[in-house]
Design a protein around this motif. Structure first.
Motif, PDB file in Angstrom:
ATOM      1  N   SER A 155      11.892  -0.207  -1.597  1.00 53.80           N
ATOM      2  CA  SER A 155      11.839   0.682  -0.572  1.00 53.80           C
ATOM      3  C   SER A 155      11.477   1.958  -1.254  1.00 53.80           C
ATOM      4  O   SER A 155      11.129   2.085  -2.421  1.00 53.80           O
ATOM      5  N   SER A 156      11.585   3.164  -0.336  1.00 55.32           N
ATOM      6  CA  SER A 156      11.191   4.350  -1.014  1.00 55.32           C
ATOM      7  C   SER A 156      11.934   5.558  -0.190  1.00 55.32           C
ATOM      8  O   SER A 156      12.340   5.300   0.895  1.00 55.32           O
ATOM      9  N   ILE A 157      11.909   6.636  -0.975  1.00 58.62           N
ATOM     10  CA  ILE A 157      12.380   7.833  -0.194  1.00 58.62           C
ATOM     11  C   ILE A 157      11.445   8.127   1.097  1.00 58.62           C
ATOM     12  O   ILE A 157      11.757   8.968   1.743  1.00 58.62           O
ATOM     13  N   ALA A 158      10.249   7.346   0.939  1.00 61.67           N
ATOM     14  CA  ALA A 158       9.387   7.746   2.266  1.00 61.67           C
ATOM     15  C   ALA A 158       9.918   7.479   3.553  1.00 61.67           C
ATOM     16  O   ALA A 158       9.547   7.514   4.291  1.00 61.67           O
ATOM     17  N   VAL A 159      11.485   6.316   3.478  1.00 63.87           N
ATOM     18  CA  VAL A 159      11.686   6.092   4.568  1.00 63.87           C
ATOM     19  C   VAL A 159      12.419   7.391   5.435  1.00 63.87           C
ATOM     20  O   VAL A 159      12.973   7.427   6.661  1.00 63.87           O
TER      21      VAL A 159
ATOM     22  N   LEU B 220       0.847  -1.110   0.097  1.00 63.45           N
ATOM     23  CA  LEU B 220       0.057   0.088  -0.135  1.00 63.45           C
ATOM     24  C   LEU B 220       0.943   1.243   0.040  1.00 63.45           C
ATOM     25  O   LEU B 220       1.730   1.168   0.982  1.00 63.45           O
ATOM     26  N   LEU B 221       0.689   2.105  -1.076  1.00 64.87           N
ATOM     27  CA  LEU B 221       1.472   3.423  -1.181  1.00 64.87           C
ATOM     28  C   LEU B 221       0.985   4.351   0.039  1.00 64.87           C
ATOM     29  O   LEU B 221       0.296   4.433   0.671  1.00 64.87           O
ATOM     30  N   SER B 222       1.875   5.522  -0.013  1.00 68.35           N
ATOM     31  CA  SER B 222       1.763   6.502   1.171  1.00 68.35           C
ATOM     32  C   SER B 222       0.219   6.801   1.435  1.00 68.35           C
ATOM     33  O   SER B 222      -0.249   6.806   2.660  1.00 68.35           O
ATOM     34  N   ALA B 223      -0.400   7.667   0.583  1.00 67.42           N
ATOM     35  CA  ALA B 223      -1.681   8.353   0.780  1.00 67.42           C
ATOM     36  C   ALA B 223      -2.501   7.122   1.266  1.00 67.42           C
ATOM     37  O   ALA B 223      -3.555   7.187   2.205  1.00 67.42           O
TER      38      ALA B 223
ATOM     39  N   ARG C 195      15.497   2.276  -2.794  1.00 67.14           N
ATOM     40  CA  ARG C 195      14.640   3.643  -2.370  1.00 67.14           C
ATOM     41  C   ARG C 195      14.118   4.203  -3.805  1.00 67.14           C
ATOM     42  O   ARG C 195      14.731   5.309  -4.199  1.00 67.14           O
ATOM     43  N   TYR C 196      12.920   4.016  -3.957  1.00 74.41           N
ATOM     44  CA  TYR C 196      12.291   4.699  -5.496  1.00 74.41           C
ATOM     45  C   TYR C 196      12.138   6.057  -5.008  1.00 74.41           C
ATOM     46  O   TYR C 196      11.287   6.284  -3.775  1.00 74.41           O
ATOM     47  N   PRO C 197      12.324   6.938  -5.823  1.00 75.24           N
ATOM     48  CA  PRO C 197      11.454   8.181  -5.752  1.00 75.24           C
ATOM     49  C   PRO C 197      10.094   8.193  -6.334  1.00 75.24           C
ATOM     50  O   PRO C 197       9.756   7.006  -6.422  1.00 75.24           O
ATOM     51  N   GLY C 198       9.442   9.172  -6.389  1.00 73.95           N
ATOM     52  CA  GLY C 198       8.163   9.264  -7.181  1.00 73.95           C
ATOM     53  C   GLY C 198       8.636   8.587  -8.452  1.00 73.95           C
ATOM     54  O   GLY C 198       9.279   8.906  -9.166  1.00 73.95           O
ATOM     55  N   LEU C 199       7.531   7.875  -8.778  1.00 78.24           N
ATOM     56  CA  LEU C 199       7.831   7.042 -10.281  1.00 78.24           C
ATOM     57  C   LEU C 199       6.520   7.444 -11.203  1.00 78.24           C
ATOM     58  O   LEU C 199       5.348   7.648 -10.814  1.00 78.24           O
TER      59      LEU C 199
ATOM     60  N   SER D 206       7.042  16.009   4.244  1.00 81.47           N
ATOM     61  CA  SER D 206       8.082  15.204   5.005  1.00 81.47           C
ATOM     62  C   SER D 206       8.977  14.476   4.546  1.00 81.47           C
ATOM     63  O   SER D 206      10.047  14.161   5.086  1.00 81.47           O
ATOM     64  N   TRP D 207       9.267  14.824   3.191  1.00 80.84           N
ATOM     65  CA  TRP D 207      10.171  13.683   2.290  1.00 80.84           C
ATOM     66  C   TRP D 207      11.203  14.819   1.758  1.00 80.84           C
ATOM     67  O   TRP D 207      11.016  15.988   1.861  1.00 80.84           O
ATOM     68  N   PRO D 208      12.284  14.403   1.362  1.00 79.68           N
ATOM     69  CA  PRO D 208      13.442  15.046   0.683  1.00 79.68           C
ATOM     70  C   PRO D 208      12.870  15.744  -0.584  1.00 79.68           C
ATOM     71  O   PRO D 208      12.025  15.346  -1.205  1.00 79.68           O
TER      72      PRO D 208
ATOM     73  N   VAL E 293       3.000   5.703   7.760  1.00 81.35           N
ATOM     74  CA  VAL E 293       2.929   4.395   7.994  1.00 81.35           C
ATOM     75  C   VAL E 293       3.521   3.757   7.060  1.00 81.35           C
ATOM     76  O   VAL E 293       4.271   2.587   7.072  1.00 81.35           O
ATOM     77  N   TYR E 294       3.525   4.131   5.416  1.00 82.51           N
ATOM     78  CA  TYR E 294       4.397   3.693   4.622  1.00 82.51           C
ATOM     79  C   TYR E 294       5.705   3.714   4.706  1.00 82.51           C
ATOM     80  O   TYR E 294       6.528   2.945   4.594  1.00 82.51           O
ATOM     81  N   GLY E 295       6.093   4.967   5.131  1.00 86.16           N
ATOM     82  CA  GLY E 295       7.620   5.341   5.469  1.00 86.16           C
ATOM     83  C   GLY E 295       8.062   4.278   6.606  1.00 86.16           C
ATOM     84  O   GLY E 295       9.054   3.648   6.520  1.00 86.16           O
TER      85      GLY E 295
ATOM     86  N   GLY F  44      -2.300   5.690  -5.843  1.00 91.68           N
ATOM     87  CA  GLY F  44      -2.579   6.089  -4.323  1.00 91.68           C
ATOM     88  C   GLY F  44      -1.304   6.577  -3.624  1.00 91.68           C
ATOM     89  O   GLY F  44      -0.943   6.644  -2.671  1.00 91.68           O
ATOM     90  N   GLY F  45      -0.187   7.101  -4.692  1.00 88.09           N
ATOM     91  CA  GLY F  45       0.872   7.570  -3.980  1.00 88.09           C
ATOM     92  C   GLY F  45       0.601   9.229  -3.852  1.00 88.09           C
ATOM     93  O   GLY F  45       0.029  10.054  -4.596  1.00 88.09           O
ATOM     94  N   THR F  46       1.496   9.833  -3.159  1.00 87.85           N
ATOM     95  CA  THR F  46       1.585  11.047  -2.775  1.00 87.85           C
ATOM     96  C   THR F  46       2.200  11.725  -4.170  1.00 87.85           C
ATOM     97  O   THR F  46       1.974  12.916  -4.477  1.00 87.85           O
ATOM     98  N   THR F  47       3.159  11.041  -4.535  1.00 83.29           N
ATOM     99  CA  THR F  47       3.791  11.822  -5.883  1.00 83.29           C
ATOM    100  C   THR F  47       3.067  11.451  -7.122  1.00 83.29           C
ATOM    101  O   THR F  47       3.628  11.899  -8.254  1.00 83.29           O
ATOM    102  N   ASP F  48       1.900  11.005  -7.016  1.00 84.71           N
ATOM    103  CA  ASP F  48       1.128  10.486  -8.237  1.00 84.71           C
ATOM    104  C   ASP F  48       0.462  11.738  -8.776  1.00 84.71           C
ATOM    105  O   ASP F  48      -0.302  11.369  -9.833  1.00 84.71           O
ATOM    106  N   TYR F  49       0.572  12.999  -8.331  1.00 84.05           N
ATOM    107  CA  TYR F  49       0.172  14.067  -9.113  1.00 84.05           C
ATOM    108  C   TYR F  49       0.927  14.206 -10.317  1.00 84.05           C
ATOM    109  O   TYR F  49       0.405  14.628 -11.359  1.00 84.05           O
TER     110      TYR F  49
HETATM  111  C1  VAH Z   1       4.003   7.396  -3.077  1.00 80.17           C
HETATM  112  N1  VAH Z   1       4.674   6.784  -5.086  1.00 80.17           N
HETATM  113  O1  VAH Z   1       3.874   8.442  -3.334  1.00 80.17           O
HETATM  114  C2  VAH Z   1       4.928   6.395  -3.835  1.00 80.17           C
HETATM  115  C3  VAH Z   1       6.473   6.609  -3.463  1.00 80.17           C
HETATM  116  C4  VAH Z   1       8.213   8.382  -2.643  1.00 80.17           C
HETATM  117  C5  VAH Z   1       7.044   7.852  -2.729  1.00 80.17           C
HETATM  118  O2  VAH Z   1       7.115   5.645  -2.791  1.00 80.17           O
HETATM  119  O3  VAH Z   1       3.710   6.866  -1.845  1.00 80.17           O
END
Ligand code: VAH
Length: 314
Positions: free
Chosen positions: A117-121, A78-81, A169-173, A278-280, A142-144, A182-187
């Motif tokens: 993993s993800s930059i959400a860590v 499950l992604l961040s949002a 650690r994937y960035p937004g894809l 909260s992310w880089p 929760v995701y991070g 359902g990700g925050t970067t999905d805009y």
């Molecule tokens: C998200 N696309 O937005 C994912 C990603 C860095 C964010 O892990 O939740």
């Protein structure tokens, strides 16, 4: 003897493209796609597909034995949002699916694992620009938290049980082949769809929200690249920072306007603004470039051209 691969979560944002690229590289019959339901027609019909619950150890074990699997790409999460709306299930899915695969490898049933993993860590106390590979990590989602915990367990299973697990650690894809998930970067995915359909987009983040991003082609290249690297080159067994570009909604909108001059963006930040803040803003991925030869190909200009070309044909 061909390498036999199982992808769990093959119908997701990364899984759909990863399945196609792995089938091209290893042969369709050697790549078993699986997911909780038949969620993507192309994935289900373009090669071997199995329905599997990533939380069912016995189901995964029987698939591994049935298909004589060597390597597992565990892409279900499950992604961040979405995770913020269902914390208990997000923790359960993101963590216990990982434990099942790590324990199957510990039992000698899997040779190699990829786990995303993800930059959400990283969290609000992490240095925001050029975030280092090793730094303060106090994730506030929760995701991070699940990704940070997962990284610790991957390193533990490697060091204590010799499990060959590799992680990024994937960035937004950003991808044209699968809708926002359902990700925050999905805009940064949705904006392309809306630019073509409506010539306008209401962004759920503020115009100056800078985040690390990557085109899916580069993410898949890195995923297969780290899995094909000699084990001794994969020196970091928690997870590698990975980067390609960083931009704000204002910058990506300006790039789209070069192709669609009448495109307009408006801003209506919602609960996801706090997650994004909260992310880089940018990531130092020099360790991945040094250890296993990572390099990216797509910048914002090249990605925008490719995205709009593919979506206008879709
Ligand atoms: C998200 N696309 O937005 C994912 C990603 C860095 C964010 O892990 O939740």
């Amino acid at each position: 003897m061909s390498t036999k691969i199982l992808i769990i979560g093959a119908c997701g944002q990364i899984g759909t493209e990863l399945t196609q690229k792995l089938r091209q590289a290893y042969g369709t019959e050697n790549v078993i796609a699986s997911d909780i339901r038949k969620l993507n027609t192309d994935v289900v019909t373009s090669g071997p597909f199995e329905v599997v619950n990533a939380l069912d150890y016995n189901q995964i074990e029987s698939l591994i034995e049935k298909h004589q699997i060597d390597e597992v790409y565990l892409m279900a999460a499950l992604l961040s949002a979405t995770a913020e709306k269902n914390p208990a299930f997000a923790w359960d899915l993101n963590m216990n699916s990982l434990f099942h695969v790590l324990n199957l490898a510990k039992a000698g049933k899997i040779k190699k694992i990829f786990w995303p993993s993800s930059i959400a860590v990283f969290g609000p106390t992490t240095p925001k620009e050029q975030t280092p590979q090793y730094t303060i990590m106090e994730p506030s989602t929760v995701y991070g938290i699940s990704k940070q915990s997962g990284e610790r367990w991957c390193e533990y299973y490697h060091n204590i049980y010799g499990v060959d697990v590799r992680s990024i650690r994937y960035p937004g894809l950003i991808s044209w082949s699968s809708p926002p998930g359902g990700g925050t970067t999905d805009y940064a995915v949705d904006i392309y769809y809306k630019a073509l359909e409506d010539k306008k987009y209401e962004c759920f983040l503020s115009e100056e929200t800078k985040m690390p991003m990557m085109y899916m082609d580069d993410a898949i290249k890195a995923t297969i690249g780290i899995m094909q690297a000699p084990s001794e080159n994969v020196k970091i067994r928690s997870s590698y920072n990975l980067a390609a570009m960083s931009f704000t909604p204002k910058v990506i909108a300006a790039e789209i306007k070069k192709h669609i001059p009448e495109f307009e963006i408006t801003y209506a930040p919602d609960f996801r603004q706090k997650i994004a803040d909260s992310w880089p803003a940018s990531i130092d991925d020099s360790a991945a470039r040094a250890d296993w030869g990572w390099s990216h190909e797509f910048d914002l200009e090249k990605m925008t051209t490719d995205m709009l070309n593919h979506l206008s044909k879709k």
